[in-house]
Design a protein around this motif. Sequence first.
Motif: not given
Length: 401
Positions: A108-123
């Motif tokens: 499940g790397t797609m969901a995990a990658s997107n979730s991590y990005l959302s934790s780092q990108i606020k805009d």
Amino acid sequence: MTKLIYCVLLCHFIAAFAALGMPLFLPMVLPTLGAHIDSDWAGVLFILPTFCTALAARFWGQFADRYGRRRSLLRAQLGLAAGFALCGLADNLTIFVFGLIVQGTFGGTMAASNSYLSSQIKDAKTLGNSLNKTQLSARLALIIAPIGLGWGLSDTNPLNAYLWLSVLPLLAMAITLTLPTDKTEKSGALDEIESQTANKTKHTKPSLRSLYWVFSAQFCFAFAMVVTFPYFSPFVQQYGVTNQAWIGFLYALPHGVYLLFAGKVHLFSEKINRHHPLNTLWLGFGLLSLSTLLHLMPYQAVLIIARILFGIGMVCCYQGLHQALASQINRQQSGKIFSRFDAMSKWGGVVAGLSASFISSWGWLEVPFLLSTLVSASTAIAMIILSKFGRLHVKQSIISH
């Protein structure tokens, strides 16, 4: 921030190369295991990892929110490596199937990658564009992996290829370990649990309910897209196209269109979304519906146009879905939200694959394209009607950030 985004995208491409490349070669793998099973069972094994990923998505989403999004990404990469290693070491069908289950359940790397990005990108706008790029890395892997593996498998045992490919997620893990931790991982699990408990009434239910329509649209989009994939080759051959290279080109053409336009679609989206924040998404479903209908016209020139429109429809749908998701996401629950979003894509693909198999068994190769047309058009019409009655909660920040 740009460096972080591209590091995550590189890791996702590395993992996707392994996960998306090998399923195509299952018919080559099974005979090496002494497996005498018919094509229907081969099709079941093809979707087995996807099915397992969809089943496990809710649990891993909660894991990410509780213990950290980077930890969840590392877990997905390790799970993918373990699954591929098991497949490579298999000497019978049972162990091989177990490897596929591990690959799907703990991947499940797609969901995990997107979730991590959302934790780092606020805009919201930057996050939406980054989500498009994770799809871009997946499309790139979908094109490059079959070509590269097809060339490589001519000189090696397919099971050995699984072993070699298990190294790629481990390489992605090494890169991910250099990335910054997210807030949950820094503050600890207890703080996150207390924070979520304190804000449960305020955030949990409204956040998830406001995104149900996005999850539903994601399911319909995945279904409408994937239902046309499994039997594209015999469908095209009905129209006199017999050159396999040309069939492969036509099949890959929409993905190539996505690669060309996904990075710039936000510029187009900002213009047409000024009047309504869902215009891009409506346009995407409309183009998908039109393109699949054009597939039924027995002319190669029309078929090429249809494939290009199909690709543009994919670009618009992903852009619309990602921006809608990014503009409304509750960051404290990003793991749960992205896991459900990805799970709906997986479920849509599984249902589409099973539907296409059932329909094709009756010899109705045109029906999957008609079904895609109906689902795409119905989804667009339903969203337009619901938006008119205020049933779709869409923040104007989709275009204002």
